[in-house]
Design a protein around this motif. Structure first.
Motif, PDB file in Angstrom:
ATOM      1  N   VAL A  26      -8.982  18.437   5.242  1.00 46.15           N
ATOM      2  CA  VAL A  26      -8.664  19.828   5.558  1.00 46.15           C
ATOM      3  C   VAL A  26      -7.860  20.442   4.413  1.00 46.15           C
ATOM      4  O   VAL A  26      -7.186  19.736   3.662  1.00 46.15           O
ATOM      5  CB  VAL A  26      -7.867  19.933   6.877  1.00 46.15           C
ATOM      6  CG1 VAL A  26      -8.680  19.423   8.060  1.00 46.15           C
ATOM      7  CG2 VAL A  26      -6.539  19.183   6.785  1.00 46.15           C
ATOM      8  N   PRO A  27      -7.909  21.765   4.255  1.00 44.62           N
ATOM      9  CA  PRO A  27      -7.182  22.403   3.149  1.00 44.62           C
ATOM     10  C   PRO A  27      -5.690  22.536   3.422  1.00 44.62           C
ATOM     11  O   PRO A  27      -5.245  22.563   4.572  1.00 44.62           O
ATOM     12  CB  PRO A  27      -7.842  23.784   3.057  1.00 44.62           C
ATOM     13  CG  PRO A  27      -8.329  24.060   4.442  1.00 44.62           C
ATOM     14  CD  PRO A  27      -8.741  22.725   4.999  1.00 44.62           C
ATOM     15  N   ILE A  28      -4.936  22.617   2.349  1.00 47.59           N
ATOM     16  CA  ILE A  28      -3.519  22.973   2.400  1.00 47.59           C
ATOM     17  C   ILE A  28      -3.424  24.442   2.004  1.00 47.59           C
ATOM     18  O   ILE A  28      -3.913  24.839   0.950  1.00 47.59           O
ATOM     19  CB  ILE A  28      -2.687  22.097   1.456  1.00 47.59           C
ATOM     20  CG1 ILE A  28      -2.712  20.647   1.961  1.00 47.59           C
ATOM     21  CG2 ILE A  28      -1.255  22.602   1.328  1.00 47.59           C
ATOM     22  CD1 ILE A  28      -2.068  19.659   1.010  1.00 47.59           C
ATOM     23  N   LEU A  29      -2.795  25.245   2.848  1.00 42.65           N
ATOM     24  CA  LEU A  29      -2.839  26.698   2.686  1.00 42.65           C
ATOM     25  C   LEU A  29      -1.474  27.305   2.407  1.00 42.65           C
ATOM     26  O   LEU A  29      -0.452  26.839   2.917  1.00 42.65           O
ATOM     27  CB  LEU A  29      -3.414  27.341   3.956  1.00 42.65           C
ATOM     28  CG  LEU A  29      -4.807  26.870   4.390  1.00 42.65           C
ATOM     29  CD1 LEU A  29      -5.185  27.523   5.719  1.00 42.65           C
ATOM     30  CD2 LEU A  29      -5.842  27.200   3.325  1.00 42.65           C
ATOM     31  N   ALA A  30      -1.482  28.357   1.594  1.00 41.00           N
ATOM     32  CA  ALA A  30      -0.345  29.260   1.450  1.00 41.00           C
ATOM     33  C   ALA A  30      -0.905  30.665   1.598  1.00 41.00           C
ATOM     34  O   ALA A  30      -2.038  30.948   1.177  1.00 41.00           O
ATOM     35  CB  ALA A  30       0.326  29.081   0.093  1.00 41.00           C
ATOM     36  N   HIS A  31      -0.141  31.559   2.197  1.00 47.17           N
ATOM     37  CA  HIS A  31      -0.635  32.904   2.478  1.00 47.17           C
ATOM     38  C   HIS A  31       0.155  33.940   1.684  1.00 47.17           C
ATOM     39  O   HIS A  31       1.389  33.961   1.725  1.00 47.17           O
ATOM     40  CB  HIS A  31      -0.523  33.205   3.977  1.00 47.17           C
ATOM     41  CG  HIS A  31      -1.291  32.241   4.834  1.00 47.17           C
ATOM     42  ND1 HIS A  31      -2.634  32.397   5.112  1.00 47.17           N
ATOM     43  CD2 HIS A  31      -0.906  31.099   5.451  1.00 47.17           C
ATOM     44  CE1 HIS A  31      -3.039  31.392   5.867  1.00 47.17           C
ATOM     45  NE2 HIS A  31      -2.018  30.588   6.088  1.00 47.17           N
ATOM     46  N   TRP A  32      -0.578  34.779   0.987  1.00 42.22           N
ATOM     47  CA  TRP A  32       0.006  35.859   0.195  1.00 42.22           C
ATOM     48  C   TRP A  32      -0.083  37.158   0.994  1.00 42.22           C
ATOM     49  O   TRP A  32      -1.165  37.571   1.404  1.00 42.22           O
ATOM     50  CB  TRP A  32      -0.748  35.965  -1.130  1.00 42.22           C
ATOM     51  CG  TRP A  32      -0.486  37.209  -1.944  1.00 42.22           C
ATOM     52  CD1 TRP A  32       0.649  37.961  -1.981  1.00 42.22           C
ATOM     53  CD2 TRP A  32      -1.403  37.830  -2.848  1.00 42.22           C
ATOM     54  NE1 TRP A  32       0.510  39.012  -2.854  1.00 42.22           N
ATOM     55  CE2 TRP A  32      -0.751  38.953  -3.408  1.00 42.22           C
ATOM     56  CE3 TRP A  32      -2.704  37.534  -3.250  1.00 42.22           C
ATOM     57  CZ2 TRP A  32      -1.366  39.796  -4.330  1.00 42.22           C
ATOM     58  CZ3 TRP A  32      -3.311  38.377  -4.176  1.00 42.22           C
ATOM     59  CH2 TRP A  32      -2.644  39.485  -4.705  1.00 42.22           C
ATOM     60  N   VAL A  33       1.068  37.791   1.221  1.00 38.19           N
ATOM     61  CA  VAL A  33       1.129  39.078   1.915  1.00 38.19           C
ATOM     62  C   VAL A  33       1.596  40.128   0.920  1.00 38.19           C
ATOM     63  O   VAL A  33       2.681  40.001   0.337  1.00 38.19           O
ATOM     64  CB  VAL A  33       2.102  39.018   3.114  1.00 38.19           C
ATOM     65  CG1 VAL A  33       2.264  40.404   3.733  1.00 38.19           C
ATOM     66  CG2 VAL A  33       1.606  38.024   4.157  1.00 38.19           C
ATOM     67  N   HIS A  34       0.784  41.159   0.728  1.00 42.06           N
ATOM     68  CA  HIS A  34       1.181  42.280  -0.141  1.00 42.06           C
ATOM     69  C   HIS A  34       1.499  43.494   0.717  1.00 42.06           C
ATOM     70  O   HIS A  34       0.647  43.982   1.456  1.00 42.06           O
ATOM     71  CB  HIS A  34       0.075  42.630  -1.132  1.00 42.06           C
ATOM     72  CG  HIS A  34       0.402  43.834  -1.963  1.00 42.06           C
ATOM     73  ND1 HIS A  34       1.330  43.804  -2.982  1.00 42.06           N
ATOM     74  CD2 HIS A  34      -0.051  45.123  -1.895  1.00 42.06           C
ATOM     75  CE1 HIS A  34       1.427  45.006  -3.516  1.00 42.06           C
ATOM     76  NE2 HIS A  34       0.608  45.820  -2.880  1.00 42.06           N
TER      77      HIS A  34
END
Length: 240
Positions: A26-34
């Protein structure tokens, strides 16, 4: 990262049927919020570049988490490629797959977790990811707004665009995030649900989890919330 399906979906749950003992990538995720006015934010950081050459990220010990990462997939590279002017990092919890990237990010910006979560941080297991930070800011959920049926929520930016939701279970003070985007609201469950199948079956994880009972209670609240607000999209912690 590699997880086991039989721990990802609790086989002891009364509704579990024929949960196969198999490994899953499974992927390791980080989320970018602009935010158009307030700038760029990260929700978790993923991994730093050390994991591109060493599955243990240059850490030692038998309890250190092991991950896979190709060259150029580290968080600092994504920041550079996308021209992100990072203002703040909000962390769901302090496990390596969610916080290791802190090592290569700027140290002159705020890093924020739920109050109490730092007590679960064990450098010998989770790594030296917080070294160099002068201060770790904390969200005080004792002053939070009750958001039935989810629970306690804090308006992080003061305009309702980004909420931190206290979601006990995976860790004692794990946080999920509700993002009100221009395309509609998204609930980022983080590790309150590892994969979509947790939500589809209504069964929380059992492995990798601090308290299985609380994790299930939290997942039940999330499912109830999504049933009441079907316009909300949802993203698990390790699946797109």
């Amino acid at each position: 990262m590699i997880i086991n399906r039989k721990g990802t979906i609790n086989p002891a749950h009364p509704h579990a049927r024929d949960i196969i003992d198999e490994e899953m990538e499974v992927p390791i995720l980080a989320h970018w919020v602009h935010h158009e006015e307030k700038g760029d934010f990260l929700l978790d950081t993923g991994l730093d570049a050390a994991y591109s050459t060493d599955p243990k990220g240059r850490l030692e010990g038998t309890d250190v988490d092991v991950f896979q990462q190709n060259k150029g997939e580290n968080i600092a590279k994504h920041i550079e490629q996308n021209g992100i002017n990072l203002k703040t990092v909000f962390l769901s919890h302090l496990h390596a797959d969610h916080a290791a990237g802190v090592r290569e990010l700027p140290k002159n910006i705020p890093y924020v977790i739920a109050k109490g979560e730092y007590g679960q941080y064990h450098p010998k297991i989770h790594g030296d990811f917080l070294e160099g930070l002068e201060e770790l800011y904390e969200i005080d959920f004792s002053r939070a707004t009750l958001m039935p049926p989810l629970g306690l929520g804090v308006d992080l930016l003061g305009d309702g665009s980004l909420w931190a939701i206290l979601t006990h279970g995976h860790t004692p003070y794990h946080v999920s995030f509700l993002v009100n985007t221009l395309a509609g609201p998204i609930l980022l469950a983080m590790d309150a649900a590892f994969i979509h199948e947790n939500l589809e079956l209504g069964i929380a994880p059992s492995d990798y989890t601090w308290n299985v009972k609380k994790a299930q209670e939290t997942l039940d609240k999330i499912i109830e919330f999504l049933g009441e607000y079907p316009q909300v999209r949802v993203g698990p912690g390790h699946e797109i």
